[in-house]
Scaffold this motif. Structure first.
Motif, short mmCIF file in Angstrom:
data_model
loop_
_atom_site.label_atom_id
_atom_site.label_comp_id
_atom_site.label_asym_id
_atom_site.label_seq_id
_atom_site.Cartn_x
_atom_site.Cartn_y
_atom_site.Cartn_z
N ASP A 130 0.85 -1.19 0.00
CA ASP A 130 0.00 0.00 0.00
C ASP A 130 0.89 1.24 0.00
OD1 ASP A 130 -1.96 1.87 0.16
OD2 ASP A 130 -2.73 1.25 2.13
N CYS A 170 1.00 -5.59 2.28
CA CYS A 170 1.75 -4.78 3.23
C CYS A 170 1.01 -3.46 3.39
CB CYS A 170 3.17 -4.52 2.73
SG CYS A 170 4.27 -5.94 2.88
N ARG A 171 0.53 -3.17 4.58
CA ARG A 171 -0.21 -1.93 4.80
C ARG A 171 0.72 -0.72 4.83
NH1 ARG A 171 -5.24 -3.35 5.65
NH2 ARG A 171 -5.72 -5.42 6.49
#
Length: 502
Positions: free
Chosen positions: A464, A499-500
């Motif tokens: 992200d 993956c934030r």
């Protein structure tokens, strides 16, 4: 009408001239590992300067010019090495590619060190950079491009209407012919992703390695996907970052640049809106977009100091690659919106003339054309591009009428010598695909496409974040940690992972 298709294509890539048989009949034979044959020494002066303060070693590896004639002429490929300093932890070699096609990779090991590649990776691998065939110090090719010529970027110009496509077709045809005239040694036709993947395996063998790991960015993902597909048993741990979606860049791949631009521009618009008091582009992202599109249309009709709507769109595309470039883009848009010609900065080297063209300018453009045109068939009918431009102008207003426009590949005089490399899903589960959710040249769709093609051989690590390049080149901790764990420990995610932001 295409001339002498049996002789081959020329534009900026060339396929194989005068082959008695197709390279499709040439097996992707991996050489047996043998004692290291590379003689390491000092790198060329400009590589030393670019890599400083890191010290690299350089050497050459001979490879066949034409893999259909392996006993024939050879070319030397220059490679670089940053050797690991911990023999107890060394796993092998990690080959690197920065993308392009047309990007020099000799200094890439040093760049990754400067950007903070973890010491655990440096302990595990010798980092191997290279100029792939046709680039820099590896039998460089030239089409004779200059900064004051009609061809200064591989992204076609924005076509405001059908007439603009027709006009650009004339330039594209001239460029294809120019590349043919300058191909005095017959090198262009041998620049393909498949041949470069074969070169990687020759380099692996020359280094005395049973297998090689690989880290490639952008077009480097196509090369890595081709290598893992052609030589699955020789591929160790493969990380492909910012994927174009296949083993080659075709017309659809180039049109996805426009999709990526649409997905990434809102990040810039949000950034600029928060700084309206400084740049005056709009207090909301919607207002910033409206300001931008209005300016582009105005510049189409009345350029400012030679800066027209096409140059604004090209400039914007390039500056969406990294958030750190947003201030430069905002400054440019602000200056042009105010009619300030003295602040306008074009994509050409400042104050450059034809006699001062940087060698890498011509070389990079030439290799890009050669590989993309040689890898796959491109439509030849100008109407196909007119229809594509009209469609993409509507669905991707920011850049669609540019990336769908006609290229010299439509007039390339050589037919591809072999089909594009097919993604091989029969092999070890060793391909980690890393992809930012918002990336102008390689949208997230590219990662999803390659994930589907590799099936269970791969896992997709979505990030992200915005920008081109996630592992080491980005700043997302999850992306860094996950890819490092895979390279060092071999721990591939059990499933596709997000993956934030953070």
């Amino acid at each position: 009408m295409k001339r002498q298709r049996s002789i081959g294509r020329i534009s900026a890539l060339a396929v194989v001239l005068g082959l008695s048989g197709s390279l499709a009949a040439v097996p992707a034979v991996a050489d047996k590992p043998r004692a290291a044959q590379v003689r390491w020494g000092v790198c060329p002066e400009e590589v030393v300067a670019e890599a400083a303060p890191t010290t690299l070693q350089c050497g050459t590896v001979p490879v066949p010019l034409d893999y259909a004639d392996p006993g024939g002429a050879e070319i030397d490929l220059m490679i670089s090495r940053l050797a690991g300093t911990n023999p107890d932890k060394r796993r092998g070699t990690l080959m690197l590619n920065p993308g392009g096609p047309g990007g020099s990779g000799l200094a890439l090991p040093a760049l990754l060190v400067a950007r903070g590649i973890p010491a655990s990776v440096l302990d595990s691998y010798d980092l191997i950079g290279m100029d792939t065939r046709g680039i820099g110090h590896s039998a460089p090719v030239t089409c004779g491009f200059t900064v004051d010529g009609p061809y200064i970027t591989n992204v076609p110009p924005y076509a405001a209407d059908d007439a603009a496509v027709t006009e650009r077709a004339k330039v594209a045809e001239q460029v294809a012919e120019q590349c043919a005239r300058n191909d005095h040694d017959g090198l262009l036709r041998h620049l393909t992703t498949a041949n470069t993947a074969r070169d990687l395996d020759r380099i692996r063998a020359a280094l005395g390695e049973e297998k090689t790991s690989y880290l490639g960015y952008s077009y480097g993902t196509a090369l890595g996907a081709a290598y893992a597909s052609m030589f699955p048993g020789r591929s160790d741990r493969i990380v492909l970052d910012s994927n174009i979606g296949d083993t080659h860049l075709d017309r659809d791949g180039m049109r996805r640049y426009a999709l990526g631009t649409e997905e990434t521009f809102p990040e810039f618009a949000k950034w600029a809106a928060a700084r309206h008091d400084s740049y005056g582009l709009g207090r909301t992202p919607a207002q910033v977009r409206r300001t931008y599109l209005t300016l582009a249309e105005r510049l189409d009709k009345a350029p400012v100091a030679g800066f027209d709507g096409n140059l604004l769109r090209q400039y914007t595309f390039g500056n969406l690659f990294k958030e750190m470039q947003y201030p430069k883009l905002a400054q440019q848009v602000q200056a042009l919106a105010g009619g300030n010609g003295t602040a306008a900065r074009g994509p050409r080297p400042q104050n450059a003339t034809a006699d001062e063209t940087p060698p890498s300018f011509d070389n990079s453009l030439s290799v890009f054309l050669a590989v993309t045109c040689n890898d796959t068939e491109w439509p030849e009918n100008v109407d196909t591009y007119r229809h594509g431009v009209a469609k993409d102008r509507e669905r991707y207003p920011l850049l669609g009428a540019a990336t769908a426009n006609i290229t010299p590949c439509a007039f390339w005089p050589y037919a591809p010598a072999e089909p594009p490399v097919a993604v091989n899903d029969d092999g070890p589960r060793n391909v980690l695909l890393v992809q930012n959710l918002r990336d102008a040249p390689t949208p997230h769709l590219g990662g999803k496409m390659l994930r589907q093609k590799f099936t269970d051989r791969s896992r997709l690590l979505s990030v992200d974040a915005s920008g081109h390049g996630a592992y080491v080149l980005g700043d997302n901790p999850c992306a860094l940690n996950t890819a490092t764990r895979y390279l060092v420990e071999g721990r591939m995610p059990g499933e596709d992972t997000l993956c934030r932001a953070g």
